[in-house]
Every structure is written in C-alpha cells, then in structure tokens.
Write a protein that holds these residues in place. Structure first.
Motif, PDB file in Angstrom:
ATOM      1  N   PRO A  41       0.822  -1.221   0.000  1.00 26.89           N
ATOM      2  CA  PRO A  41       0.000   0.000   0.000  1.00 26.89           C
ATOM      3  C   PRO A  41       0.851   1.264   0.000  1.00 26.89           C
ATOM      4  O   PRO A  41       2.002   1.256   0.422  1.00 26.89           O
ATOM      5  N   VAL A  42       0.256   2.352  -0.492  1.00 26.19           N
ATOM      6  CA  VAL A  42       0.891   3.668  -0.350  1.00 26.19           C
ATOM      7  C   VAL A  42       0.341   4.386   0.879  1.00 26.19           C
ATOM      8  O   VAL A  42       0.945   5.328   1.366  1.00 26.19           O
ATOM      9  N   LYS A  43      -0.808   3.918   1.355  1.00 26.33           N
ATOM     10  CA  LYS A  43      -1.397   4.475   2.571  1.00 26.33           C
ATOM     11  C   LYS A  43      -2.067   3.347   3.341  1.00 26.33           C
ATOM     12  O   LYS A  43      -2.808   2.552   2.766  1.00 26.33           O
ATOM     13  N   LYS A  66       4.488   1.913  11.242  1.00 27.51           N
ATOM     14  CA  LYS A  66       4.979   3.187  10.699  1.00 27.51           C
ATOM     15  C   LYS A  66       6.290   2.974   9.951  1.00 27.51           C
ATOM     16  O   LYS A  66       6.461   3.450   8.816  1.00 27.51           O
ATOM     17  N   ARG A  67       7.231   2.250  10.560  1.00 27.46           N
ATOM     18  CA  ARG A  67       8.516   1.995   9.895  1.00 27.46           C
ATOM     19  C   ARG A  67       8.330   1.185   8.621  1.00 27.46           C
ATOM     20  O   ARG A  67       8.998   1.436   7.616  1.00 27.46           O
ATOM     21  N   ARG A  68       7.425   0.220   8.643  1.00 27.68           N
ATOM     22  CA  ARG A  68       7.175  -0.601   7.444  1.00 27.68           C
ATOM     23  C   ARG A  68       6.593   0.260   6.327  1.00 27.68           C
ATOM     24  O   ARG A  68       6.982   0.121   5.172  1.00 27.68           O
ATOM     25  N   MET A  69       5.689   1.160   6.663  1.00 31.09           N
ATOM     26  CA  MET A  69       5.129   2.046   5.640  1.00 31.09           C
ATOM     27  C   MET A  69       6.187   3.008   5.107  1.00 31.09           C
ATOM     28  O   MET A  69       6.203   3.300   3.909  1.00 31.09           O
ATOM     29  N   GLY A  74       5.347   4.969   1.945  1.00 28.97           N
ATOM     30  CA  GLY A  74       3.940   5.269   2.165  1.00 28.97           C
ATOM     31  C   GLY A  74       3.720   5.925   3.514  1.00 28.97           C
ATOM     32  O   GLY A  74       4.658   6.293   4.212  1.00 28.97           O
ATOM     33  N   THR A  75       2.449   6.077   3.866  1.00 29.11           N
ATOM     34  CA  THR A  75       2.096   6.726   5.124  1.00 29.11           C
ATOM     35  C   THR A  75       1.160   5.833   5.949  1.00 29.11           C
ATOM     36  O   THR A  75       0.432   5.005   5.400  1.00 29.11           O
ATOM     37  N   LEU A  76       1.202   6.064   7.251  1.00 26.17           N
ATOM     38  CA  LEU A  76       0.337   5.361   8.191  1.00 26.17           C
ATOM     39  C   LEU A  76      -0.523   6.386   8.914  1.00 26.17           C
ATOM     40  O   LEU A  76      -0.021   7.428   9.348  1.00 26.17           O
ATOM     41  N   ILE A  98       3.206  10.357  14.096  1.00 22.72           N
ATOM     42  CA  ILE A  98       2.199   9.588  13.389  1.00 22.72           C
ATOM     43  C   ILE A  98       0.877  10.336  13.433  1.00 22.72           C
ATOM     44  O   ILE A  98       0.533  10.929  14.455  1.00 22.72           O
ATOM     45  N   ASP A  99       0.130  10.285  12.330  1.00 17.57           N
ATOM     46  CA  ASP A  99      -1.197  10.885  12.311  1.00 17.57           C
ATOM     47  C   ASP A  99      -2.140  10.036  13.154  1.00 17.57           C
ATOM     48  O   ASP A  99      -2.420   8.886  12.825  1.00 17.57           O
ATOM     49  N   LEU A 100      -2.618  10.601  14.246  1.00 18.92           N
ATOM     50  CA  LEU A 100      -3.590   9.944  15.118  1.00 18.92           C
ATOM     51  C   LEU A 100      -4.912  10.680  14.960  1.00 18.92           C
ATOM     52  O   LEU A 100      -5.034  11.823  15.360  1.00 18.92           O
TER      53      LEU A 100
END
Length: 101
Positions: A41-43, A66-69, A74-76, A98-100
């Motif tokens: 995925p990209v997101k 997060k690290r995998r993205m 990509g983003t998480l 991280i976007d929460l």
C-alpha cells in the motif's frame, strides 16, 4: 486479538479488535508486516475502533507499522482510537510522528 483487513486501490485498512497486549503483539506485528508486503500500500489506516484494551505493546505495534510504511514510501494513519488507547499513544508522544485521528 483479532485482525481483519481490506485492500483497495493501494490503500490498506487494518482493523484490530480485542485486547492488544504483550501476549499478541509479536504475532500481530508479523501479520501486519505480511499484509503490507502482500498488498504494497501507499497508505495504511490502522483502525482501532474495536480495541478494548491496549498496553505499551501497542506502541511497538504502531511504530513497527509506521517503519514498514516508510520502507514502502507510504504513510500510516491511526484512526478511530478508543480513549484508553489514545492515552497510551499520547503519553508516548506518538502524535509527533504519526497521524492519530
């Protein structure tokens, strides 16, 4: 701990339910890694709506996702965070990285 996912148009939504503690964290991290590797995925949205409990092991799960993205360029985004889980993530200062939502 249960994980379900939906992949569509290079967006992945991973939904977690139950208790996220040290007993299930390692297996969950491996399952999330496999899912991301399969769908590239990209997101990714990590949906915590059905989470009933999370301890500090949840921090490790979120950071690994997060690290995998980041490795996939990509983003998480972590969404639908229950109050108890939000306190754990905010206490760790993850909202700076991280976007929460």
């Amino acid at each position: 701990m249960e994980m379900t996912y939906k992949a569509e148009d290079r967006q992945l939504t991973i939904a977690l339910s139950g208790e996220l503690d040290h007993h299930g964290a390692k297996g969950l991290m491996d399952a999330i890694d496999r899912c991301m590797e399969q769908h590239l995925p990209v997101k990714t949205f990590l949906d915590l709506r059905e989470l009933t409990f999370m301890d500090s092991s949840g921090i490790a799960v979120v950071l690994r996702a997060k690290r995998r993205m980041e490795a996939l360029a990509g983003t998480l985004v972590v969404v639908n965070i229950p109050r108890q889980a939000a306190r754990v993530l905010e206490t760790a200062g993850l909202s700076r990285y991280i976007d929460l939502v």
